[in-house]
Design an enzyme around this catalytic site. Structure first.
Site, PDB file in Angstrom:
ATOM      1  N   GLY A  40      88.512  48.001  35.669  1.00 30.91           N
ATOM      2  CA  GLY A  40      87.989  48.025  34.294  1.00 30.91           C
ATOM      3  C   GLY A  40      86.483  47.873  34.216  1.00 30.91           C
ATOM      4  O   GLY A  40      85.755  48.065  35.202  1.00 30.91           O
ATOM      5  N   CYS A  42      84.644  45.200  33.843  1.00 28.84           N
ATOM      6  CA  CYS A  42      84.089  44.084  34.607  1.00 28.84           C
ATOM      7  C   CYS A  42      83.704  44.495  36.026  1.00 28.84           C
ATOM      8  O   CYS A  42      82.577  44.279  36.461  1.00 28.84           O
ATOM      9  CB  CYS A  42      85.103  42.944  34.640  1.00 28.84           C
ATOM     10  SG  CYS A  42      84.557  41.540  35.613  1.00 28.84           S
ATOM     11  N   LYS A  51      75.963  41.315  38.676  1.00 26.38           N
ATOM     12  CA  LYS A  51      75.704  40.170  39.553  1.00 26.38           C
ATOM     13  C   LYS A  51      75.021  40.613  40.837  1.00 26.38           C
ATOM     14  O   LYS A  51      74.192  39.890  41.394  1.00 26.38           O
ATOM     15  CB  LYS A  51      77.002  39.429  39.882  1.00 26.38           C
ATOM     16  CG  LYS A  51      77.207  38.172  39.093  1.00 26.38           C
ATOM     17  CD  LYS A  51      77.662  38.305  37.673  1.00 26.38           C
ATOM     18  CE  LYS A  51      76.736  38.539  36.592  1.00 26.38           C
ATOM     19  NZ  LYS A  51      77.288  38.854  35.300  1.00 26.38           N
ATOM     20  N   ALA A 266      72.032  45.841  23.555  1.00 28.43           N
ATOM     21  CA  ALA A 266      72.954  44.769  23.978  1.00 28.43           C
ATOM     22  C   ALA A 266      73.298  43.931  22.762  1.00 28.43           C
ATOM     23  O   ALA A 266      72.982  42.747  22.685  1.00 28.43           O
ATOM     24  CB  ALA A 266      72.297  43.927  25.065  1.00 28.43           C
ATOM     25  N   HIS A 441      75.964  13.441  48.337  1.00 30.55           N
ATOM     26  CA  HIS A 441      74.501  13.501  48.242  1.00 30.55           C
ATOM     27  C   HIS A 441      73.966  14.255  49.451  1.00 30.55           C
ATOM     28  O   HIS A 441      74.400  13.985  50.565  1.00 30.55           O
ATOM     29  CB  HIS A 441      73.922  12.091  48.226  1.00 30.55           C
ATOM     30  CG  HIS A 441      72.422  12.070  48.231  1.00 30.55           C
ATOM     31  ND1 HIS A 441      71.684  12.422  47.117  1.00 30.55           N
ATOM     32  CD2 HIS A 441      71.538  11.773  49.217  1.00 30.55           C
ATOM     33  CE1 HIS A 441      70.390  12.318  47.413  1.00 30.55           C
ATOM     34  NE2 HIS A 441      70.279  11.939  48.686  1.00 30.55           N
TER      35      HIS A 441
HETATM   36  P1  NAI Z   1      76.284  39.123  22.452  1.00 31.54           P
HETATM   37  O1  NAI Z   1      77.181  38.966  21.308  1.00 31.54           O
HETATM   38  O2  NAI Z   1      76.244  38.090  23.535  1.00 31.54           O
HETATM   39  O3  NAI Z   1      74.769  39.286  21.932  1.00 31.54           O
HETATM   40  C1  NAI Z   1      74.385  40.275  21.030  1.00 31.54           C
HETATM   41  C2  NAI Z   1      73.082  39.869  20.380  1.00 31.54           C
HETATM   42  O4  NAI Z   1      72.543  40.968  19.656  1.00 31.54           O
HETATM   43  C3  NAI Z   1      73.269  38.723  19.405  1.00 31.54           C
HETATM   44  O5  NAI Z   1      72.384  37.696  19.749  1.00 31.54           O
HETATM   45  C4  NAI Z   1      72.954  39.369  18.046  1.00 31.54           C
HETATM   46  O6  NAI Z   1      72.380  38.463  17.135  1.00 31.54           O
HETATM   47  C5  NAI Z   1      71.981  40.479  18.439  1.00 31.54           C
HETATM   48  N1  NAI Z   1      71.876  41.594  17.480  1.00 31.54           N
HETATM   49  C6  NAI Z   1      72.887  42.217  16.816  1.00 31.54           C
HETATM   50  N2  NAI Z   1      72.396  43.203  16.028  1.00 31.54           N
HETATM   51  C7  NAI Z   1      71.044  43.224  16.197  1.00 31.54           C
HETATM   52  C8  NAI Z   1      69.976  44.022  15.649  1.00 31.54           C
HETATM   53  N3  NAI Z   1      70.188  45.016  14.786  1.00 31.54           N
HETATM   54  N4  NAI Z   1      68.705  43.748  16.043  1.00 31.54           N
HETATM   55  C9  NAI Z   1      68.466  42.750  16.928  1.00 31.54           C
HETATM   56  N5  NAI Z   1      69.431  41.975  17.464  1.00 31.54           N
HETATM   57  C10 NAI Z   1      70.705  42.207  17.121  1.00 31.54           C
HETATM   58  O7  NAI Z   1      76.627  40.575  23.051  1.00 31.54           O
HETATM   59  P2  NAI Z   1      76.271  41.267  24.429  1.00 31.54           P
HETATM   60  O8  NAI Z   1      75.177  40.550  25.137  1.00 31.54           O
HETATM   61  O9  NAI Z   1      76.095  42.709  24.106  1.00 31.54           O
HETATM   62  O10 NAI Z   1      77.592  41.060  25.263  1.00 31.54           O
HETATM   63  C11 NAI Z   1      78.810  41.642  24.817  1.00 31.54           C
HETATM   64  C12 NAI Z   1      80.000  40.824  25.233  1.00 31.54           C
HETATM   65  O11 NAI Z   1      80.166  40.860  26.627  1.00 31.54           O
HETATM   66  C13 NAI Z   1      79.871  39.381  24.811  1.00 31.54           C
HETATM   67  O12 NAI Z   1      81.033  38.985  24.169  1.00 31.54           O
HETATM   68  C14 NAI Z   1      79.685  38.643  26.084  1.00 31.54           C
HETATM   69  O13 NAI Z   1      80.302  37.369  26.059  1.00 31.54           O
HETATM   70  C15 NAI Z   1      80.322  39.555  27.130  1.00 31.54           C
HETATM   71  N6  NAI Z   1      79.598  39.413  28.379  1.00 31.54           N
HETATM   72  C16 NAI Z   1      79.748  38.263  29.068  1.00 31.54           C
HETATM   73  C17 NAI Z   1      79.016  38.061  30.209  1.00 31.54           C
HETATM   74  C18 NAI Z   1      79.157  36.756  30.911  1.00 31.54           C
HETATM   75  O14 NAI Z   1      80.118  36.054  30.663  1.00 31.54           O
HETATM   76  N7  NAI Z   1      78.227  36.385  31.763  1.00 31.54           N
HETATM   77  C19 NAI Z   1      78.089  39.051  30.744  1.00 31.54           C
HETATM   78  C20 NAI Z   1      77.989  40.202  29.895  1.00 31.54           C
HETATM   79  C21 NAI Z   1      78.732  40.359  28.771  1.00 31.54           C
END
Ligand code: NAI
Length: 462
Positions: A40, A42, A51, A266, A441
């Protein structure tokens, strides 16, 4: 045509883990996957490849900034982008083939193609219709687009395109200071791009503990990412492979533009149900386009279940995996269950950010009395030796009972450290239980113990 106990649609972390557990529990299982490889989003275009790039670019950062301090002299390495991408592809290949191996080992059939559900008990793949006593939808999510912004995966890219750029951009604009924006933004900043992040909210990573947000923003800025917060992107115009991003500052409604050779969108993801036939089946959906399920992952149509990004809850691979295992157990007649109060979230920047449970803001809003135990990595010997003293561990515990309610870590290996708190929370532990557990430690984990001590009589090293 074949007949199965379970057909899982989608082979991401939710789907493949579900299938393996179903097979282990004695159910005849098949997985439908239309991609060339299993795993998928991920494994193919998400968690795993990002990563690899985070790791490679962090090594470069270490060579440029810390090697000389340790007496490792000489020119810092230069970047061979083609080789870096091929390393990343190799990592993907090893992981996707690993799942193929696990499918064979567990006698799971891979039905190659895109699946649809013509009726309960039936899954169509190409011209063939297969029978299944139960169907599990694990179709994940897709990039959520922004009005006025067309993703061409060349100049304006989603996280998918950002993993296969033809060259390292000079100027990169990242729309959204969420998980993807900061992980990939920091990769390109370390590789030499000028990265500007534009975020709608007034903080980075909305929803995160506010103190962590402030430290995280400062550390990202120190790494060269420029941050414009409280700004809504309204459009991106592309001419001759150059992009012009227009945004409005929410404070005074003023309009601004910034140009870039790559724009990373993003701004979130949305549940993916295209082509499943959800409408014709009459699957009940939430207002946010997720498939509605009950506490046992059953949809509104008997015999059809759904897990992962396509249902409610955080869009996290490990949340999907846990739901996959739980639904497999339910289908095998056991009592599958996921504890949604203890699902860690990790951002794999450097330093990492990790959290579990409640934030201070959530506890305050709920009127809950709590205490805070905090410890800076500056007081941790191992972190100092490794140039990793930035950040802290914060543990939140109930003021009266001392029971751990949440933990927020920004610092070295935060994504691994968080799990001792998760285990403690699963056992309903008090901060004192962590504080009285002997920690080796010198390890980063001593910072977790010190934060737990800070909930009681106080830490030793601060
Ligand atoms: P996100 O929901 O983390 O962040 C999206 C950001 O875009 C928010 O801060 C939002 O306020 C901003 N935004 C929305 N519309 C906007 C606009 N018109 N102008 C400026 N800013 C705007 O979503 P993201 O980073 O795209 O990730 C998607 C999903 O994938 C999330 O649910 C995330 O948890 C998951 N993911 C998880 C990872 C991890 O666990 N390390 C790594 C990558 C993704």
């Amino acid at each position: 045509m074949a007949s199965y106990d379970v057909i899982v649609i989608g082979s991401g972390p939710g789907g493949y883990v579900c299938a393996i557990r179903c097979a282990q529990l004695g159910l005849k299982t098949a997985v439908v996957e239309g991609r060339e490889t299993l795993g998928g989003t991920c494994l193919n275009v998400g968690c795993i490849p990002s990563k690899a790039l985070l790791h490679a670019s962090h090594q470069l950062h270490e060579a440029e900034h810390n090697f000389a301090k340790m007496g490792l002299k000489g020119k810092a390495p230069s970047v061979d982008w083609t080789q870096m991408l091929s390393y990343k592809d190799d990592v993907i290949g090893q992981n996707t083939k690993g799942i193929e191996f696990l499918f064979k080992k567990n006698k799971i059939d891979w039905l190659k193609g895109w699946g649809s559900i013509p009726a309960a008990g039936q899954v169509q793949v190409g011209d063939e219709v297969h029978q299944a006593k139960s169907i599990v939808i694990a179709t994940g999510s897709d990039v959520a687009t922004l009005p006025g912004v067309d993703i061409d995966e060349e100049t304006v890219v989603s996280s998918t395109g950002a993993l296969t750029l033809k060259k390292i951009p000079n100027e990169m604009v990242v729309i959204g200071a969420g998980v993807i924006g900061l992980e990939l933004g920091s990769v390109y900043a370390r590789l030499g791009s000028n990265v500007s992040v534009i975020e709608f909210a007034d903080t980075v990573t909305p929803g995160q503990d506010a103190e962590v947000q402030r430290t995280f923003k400062k550390l990202m800025e120190k790494q060269g990412l420029s941050m414009t917060l409280g700004a809504a992107v309204s459009g991106v115009e592309v001419k001759n492979k150059k992009a012009k991003v227009t945004y409005k500052l929410r404070s005074d409604d003023s309009e601004h533009t910034v140009s870039a050779d790559t724009v990373l969108v993003a701004t979130g993801r949305k549940p993916f149900v295209d082509g499943l036939g959800a409408d014709a089946l009459g699957l009940a959906m939430t207002k946010r386009g997720q498939i509605e399920t009950d506490a046992h992952y059953a949809t509104s149509v008997p015999g059809i279940y759904a897990i992962g990004d396509v249902i409610e809850g955080p869009m996290l691979a490990h949340k999907a995996e846990d739901e996959g295992m739980a639904v497999a157990e339910i289908l095998a007649g056991q009592a599958g269950h996921v504890n949604y109060d203890v699902i860690p979230g990790v951002i794999y920047t450097h330093p990492e950010v990790a959290s579990v449970g409640q934030t201070e803001e959530q506890l305050t809003e709920a009127g809950r009395e709590y205490k805070v135990g905090k410890f800076s990595f500056m007081g941790n010997g191992r972190a100092k030796a490794n140039f990793a003293g930035d950040g802290f561990v914060k543990i939140l515990a109930d003021k009266t009972t001392d029971r751990i309610l949440g933990a927020h870590i920004i610092g070295p290996a935060a994504g691994d450290l968080i799990h001792e708190v998760c285990v403690a929370m699963e056992f309903g532990a008090a901060a004192e239980d962590l504080a009285r557990t002997c920690h080796a430690h010198p390890t980063y984990s001593e910072a977790v113990r010190e934060a737990a001590l800070a909930c009681g009589d106080g830490p030793i090293h601060s």
